[in-house]
Write an enzyme that holds these catalytic residues in place. Structure first.
Site, mmCIF file in Angstrom:
data_model
loop_
_atom_site.group_PDB
_atom_site.id
_atom_site.type_symbol
_atom_site.label_atom_id
_atom_site.label_comp_id
_atom_site.label_asym_id
_atom_site.label_seq_id
_atom_site.Cartn_x
_atom_site.Cartn_y
_atom_site.Cartn_z
ATOM 1 N N ASP A 17 0.870 -1.168 0.000
ATOM 2 C CA ASP A 17 0.000 0.000 0.000
ATOM 3 C C ASP A 17 0.909 1.221 0.000
ATOM 4 O OD1 ASP A 17 -3.132 0.509 0.771
ATOM 5 O OD2 ASP A 17 -1.795 2.144 1.357
ATOM 6 N N LEU A 18 0.611 2.167 -0.901
ATOM 7 C CA LEU A 18 1.479 3.341 -0.964
ATOM 8 C C LEU A 18 1.124 4.305 0.163
ATOM 9 C CD1 LEU A 18 1.570 4.104 -4.788
ATOM 10 C CD2 LEU A 18 3.113 2.677 -3.434
ATOM 11 N N ASP B 238 -4.123 2.499 -4.861
ATOM 12 C CA ASP B 238 -2.669 2.510 -4.677
ATOM 13 C C ASP B 238 -2.219 1.218 -3.999
ATOM 14 O OD1 ASP B 238 -3.760 2.931 -2.219
ATOM 15 O OD2 ASP B 238 -2.584 4.703 -1.722
#
Ligand code: C2E
Ligand code: MG
Ligand code: MG
Length: 656
Positions: free
Chosen positions: A261-262, A304
C-alpha cells in the site's frame, strides 16, 4: 473475353483455400477416375484383340495401364498428406498436365483402332471415347481448367473425326455428343461456380470465427489486466495465486504473498493532479516489474494497492531483505517534467505454511502484516509471524465481542482535562472511550477502536460515544469545552457525519462548545472527502482539532487548507523535551505555526514538572497530561473541578 477464357483455363492460385479444397475434392475422385479409364480401356482392347495389331491392343495399352497404376500408387501413399499452398498448386499443375497428356494419349490411341474394326467395333470406339471422357470430365468437376481442357482435347477431335466420317450414323452421333458436351460444360461451370462460392462462404465463416475468437481473447486479456499500469489486475492475481499455491503445495516449493500500500499517494494526487498520480502508479508498476528476476509476480489490486507473489524465497529473512529492497525502490523520488513527487510503500508478507495454506488466509495474514507496517514501520516490510498469529486471534476475539456488545451499557467515557496554564483553569475535557466487556474484560481503546474500524462498526460506536459525551458536557459549566475523537473511518463516511451532526443538533449543547479531534492520517487518507466533511462540522461552529500532530506524514501546507481551530502536539515530542534540542525546536515551530494560523495549540502527554516548565518557556499555554490529571470518570470531574484551583495553582506556580 480472352482474359476471361484464359482465367477459365488457369489455376486460381491467389485463393489458397480454393486451391486446397480443389485438391481435396479431386483426390477423392482419383480411384474412380482410373478405375473407369482402365476398365473401359480393357473392354476396348478385348473387342479389338483379334482385329488390331499387338502394338495397339497390348503394348500401348500396357503403357497406359502402367501410367494409371503408377498414378494410383502415388494417390494411395499421398492421399492423407497435407500440402502447402505452393505444393498444392504444383499438384494441380501436374494434374492438369497429366490430364492433357492422358486425354490426348487415350484419344489418339482409341482413334487409331478405328480403321481395324467392323461397324460394331467402330461403334465401340465411338462409345468408348464419348463415354469415358464424359465420366472423366465429371470426375474433374472441381478442377474447372482441367475439365475444360479435357473436353477440348478429346471431344474436339472426336466431333471432327466422326462428324466428317461420311457415315450418317457417326455424323448423328458426333452431333449428339457435341450437344451433350455443351449441356455438360454448362452444368460443369454452374457446379464449379457454386463450389467456389461454398468455399468462399466457408472462408468468411472461418474468418468470422477467428475474429470472434480474437475479440474474445482481447476481452479476456482486458478483463484480466489493469488498464493503467498494464499489470495483471486483482482478478488475475487471485487466479494466479490459487494456481501457484496448488503447484507449490504439490511440489513442496516455497511461496509467499505480498500486499503493498502506498503511503502518501493521496496527497500526490491532490497536489500534483490526477495525471501525475496516474504516471506515478505506472512507474510504481515498472519499479515492481524490475524485480521480475527474483521470481516475483506483480499485480495492481486497485487504487494505490499492489500485490506480489514471491516464489523461491527460502524463508522470512530472505523475504524481509527482498521486501525492504522493493520498499527502498518505491521510495526513490518520482520525477515528471521537472516536478518531484515522493511516496513510500509499506509491504505486508504472508508465507505459505507459516501463515496458512489457502489464498483467503494468506490474504488476511498479508493484510494484517501490511496494517502493522503502516501503523508502526511505514515504508518497510512486515513478514507475518507466529506472534502476529496470536494478535490476529486476539483481534478476532475482540471483534466478535464487539459485534455482540451493547454499546450503550458496555461503553463509557473517561474525561481528561486540558489545562490553561495562564489562568490555572480547566478549559476543556477530552472524552476518551472505555470498554469493559462482560465476556473478555477491559480492552484498551487503541485496541477496540481499531477492531471496530476493521469490523466496520466504528460509525455506530462513535455515535453512541458522542451522545454520551454531550450528555456529560451538560453537567459542566458553560465555559468548559468538550473534545470528542473521531476515527479515520468516521471522517470519510458521509453517513456517520450526517448522524453525528444530527446528534449534536438534538443535544441542545451549543456546537461552539464542541471540538472534534481528527488525526493527520485520517485526513491524509482521503484528503478531499475528509476536508469536505470537516468543513461541514466547521460550518456549524464546531471546533476542529488536529490530534497527534507531528506523527503523520502531512506537510504543513495541509494545515492551511483545513478550517482548524486547535493543533494538539503529539506526546512523543514531549517525552524528551527537557533534554532534546531537536524536539524543542520542532515544538517551537508548531507553536509559532499555530499562532500564525490562529489556532489554539495544546501539548499532550505532560507528565513531569520539568516538561511543563520547558513548554511554558516555549510559549505553550494549553496542556494535557497525567501531570495535571489522568482521564477520570464523569463523577470524579466534579470533585476535581471543585479543587482544581487549589491543585492547579501551586502546580503551575511551581513550574512557571
Ligand atoms: P488520543 O486522542 O491522543 O488521546 C490521548 C491519549 O493519551 C489517551 O489514551 C490518554 O489517556 C493518553 N494520555 C493523556 N495524558 C497522558 C500522559 O501524560 N502520559 C501518557 N503516557 N498518556 C497520556 P487512551 O485513552 O488510551 O486513548 C488512546 C487513543 O485511543 C486516543 O489517543 C485516541 O486516538 C483513541 N481514542 C480514545 N477514545 C476514543 C474515542 O472515543 N473515539 C476514537 N475514535 N478514538 C478514541
Ligand atoms: Mg484525542
Ligand atoms: Mg492525541
Amino acid at each position: 473475353m480472352l482474359r476471361n477464357s484464359r482465367a477459365f483455363l488457369t489455376i486460381e492460385a491467389s485463393d489458397p483455400e480454393l486451391v486446397q479444397a480443389q485438391l481435396a475434392a479431386f483426390t477423392k475422385q482419383v480411384p474412380l477416375l482410373y478405375f473407369m479409364l482402365v476398365t473401359n480401356t480393357v473392354a476396348l482392347t478385348v473387342t479389338h484383340f483379334q482385329a488390331a495389331p499387338a502394338l495397339l491392343t497390348l503394348y500401348i495399352p500396357s503403357m497406359l495401364y502402367a501410367v494409371s497404376l503408377f498414378r494410383l500408387v502415388h494417390w494411395w501413399f499421398s492421399r492423407h498428406r497435407h500440402y502447402t499452398h505452393e505444393e498444392a498448386i504444383g499438384r494441380l499443375r501436374s494434374t492438369y498436365r497429366l490430364t492433357a497428356l492422358l486425354g490426348a494419349g487415350f484419344c489418339a490411341w482409341s482413334l487409331s483402332l478405328f480403321p481395324y474394326g467392323d461397324a460394331y467395333q467402330q461403334s465401340h470406339v465411338a462409345f468408348y471415347i464419348a463415354n469415358t471422357v464424359i465420366g472423366c470430365i465429371f470426375c474433374l468437376m472441381h478442377l474447372r481448367a482441367a475439365a475444360l481442357a479435357l473436353t477440348a482435347i478429346v471431344l474436339g477431335p472426336f466431333t471432327i473425326f466422326f462428324g466428317t466420317s461420311g457415315n450418317p450414323v457417326f455424323t448423328a452421333l458426333a452431333l449428339n455428343v457435341a450437344l451433350v458436351t455443351i449441356a455438360m460444360v454448362f452444368i460443369l461451370l454452374t457446379y464449379y461456380r457454386d463450389f467456389r462460392a461454398l468455399i468462399q462462404s466457408q472462408k468468411e465463416l472461418t474468418a468470422r470465427q477467428a475474429e470472434t475468437q480474437r475479440l474474445s481473447d482481447e476481452n479476456h486479456r482486458l478483463a484480466n489486466l489493469d488498464s493503467l499500469t498494464n499489470l495483471p489486475n486483482r482478478r488475475q492475481f487471485r487466479a494466479e495465486l490459487e494456481k501457484r499455491l496448488a503447484l507449490a503445495e504439490k511440489n513442496g516449493t516455497s511461496l509467499a504473498l505480498g500486499l503493498i500500500d502506498l503511503d502518501g499517494f493521496k496527497p500526490v494526487n491532490d497536489t500534483f493532479g490526477h495525471s501525475i498520480g496516474d504516471k506515478l502508479l505506472i512507474e510504481v508498476g515498472e519499479r515492481l516489474s524490475a524485480f521480475a528476476d527474483h521470481n516475483i509476480f506483480p499485480a495492481r489490486l486497485g487504487g494505490d494497492e499492489f500485490g506480489l507473489i514471491f516464489e523461491g524465497q527460502p524463508g522470512p529473512d530472505q523475504l524481509h531483505a527482498l521486501g525492504d529492497r522493493i520498499c527502498a525502490a518505491l521510495q526513490e523520488p518520482y520525477i515528471f517534467s521537472g516536478q518531484t513527487a515522493r511516496v513510500s510503500g509499506s509491504l505486508g508478507v504472508a508465507i505459505l505454511g507459516d501463515a496458512g495454506t489457502t489464498a483467503d488466509r494468506l490474504f488476511d495474514c498479508a493484510d494484517f502484516a501490511l496494517y502493522l507496517a503502516k501503523q508502526n514501520f511505514r515504508g518497510t516490510t512486515v513478514v507475518f509471524s507466529a506472534e502476529h498469529e496470536a494478535e490476529i486471534n486476539e483481534l478476532g476475539r475482540i471483534q466478535q465481542a464487539l459485534r455482540a456488545a451493547d454499546f450503550r451499557t458496555e461503553m463509557y467515557l473517561a474525561f481528561q482535562p486540558m489545562v490553561d496554564a495562564d489562568t490555572s483553569g480547566i478549559s476543556a475535557y477530552e472524552a476518551l472511550a472505555r470498554w469493559k466487556s462482560p465476556t473478555i474484560g477491559t480492552v484498551a481503546p487503541s485496541v477496540f477502536i481499531r477492531a471496530a474500524e476493521r469490523a466496520g462498526i466504528i460509525g455506530k460506536l462513535t455515535e453512541v460515544l458522542m451522545q454520551k459525551a454531550l450528555e456529560a458536557a451538560k453537567t459542566w459549566p458553560e465555559h468548559i469545552r468538550l473534545s470528542v475523537n473521531l476515527s479515520t473511518r468516521d471522517v470519510v463516511s458521509n453517513k456517520t457525519v450526517d448522524a453525528l451532526l444530527d446528534i449534536i443538533a438534538e443535544s441542545g449543547i451549543d456546537p461552539a462548545r464542541l471540538d472534534i479531534e481528527v488525526t493527520e492520517t485520517a485526513v491524509m487518507r482521503n484528503f478531499t472527502l475528509a476536508a469536505e466533511n470537516i468543513r461541514r462540522f466547521a460550518e456549524r461552529g464546531i471546533g476542529i482539532a488536529l490530534d497527534d500532530f507531528g506523527t503523520g506524514h502531512s506537510s504543513l501546507s495541509y494545515v492551511h487548507r483545513l478550517p482548524l481551530t486547535k493543533i494538539k502536539i503529539d506526546r512523543s515530542f514531549i517525552i524528551d523535551i527537557a533534554t532534546n534540542e531537536l524536539s524543542r525546536s520542532i515544538v517551537k515551530t508548531i507553536v509559532d505555526l499555530s499562532r500564525n494560523v490562529g489556532c489554539v495549540c495544546v501539548v499532550e502527554g505532560m507528565e513531569t514538572a520539568e516538561q511543563v516548565a520547558a513548554l511554558r518557556a516555549l510559549g505553550c499555554r494549553m496542556m494535557q497530561g497525567y501531570y495535571f490529571a489522568r482521564p477520570q470518570k464523569l463523577e470524579d470531574t466534579l470533585a476535581y473541578r471543585a479543587t482544581a484551583e487549589t491543585i492547579l495553582n501551586p502546580v503551575l506556580r511551581k513550574t512557571g
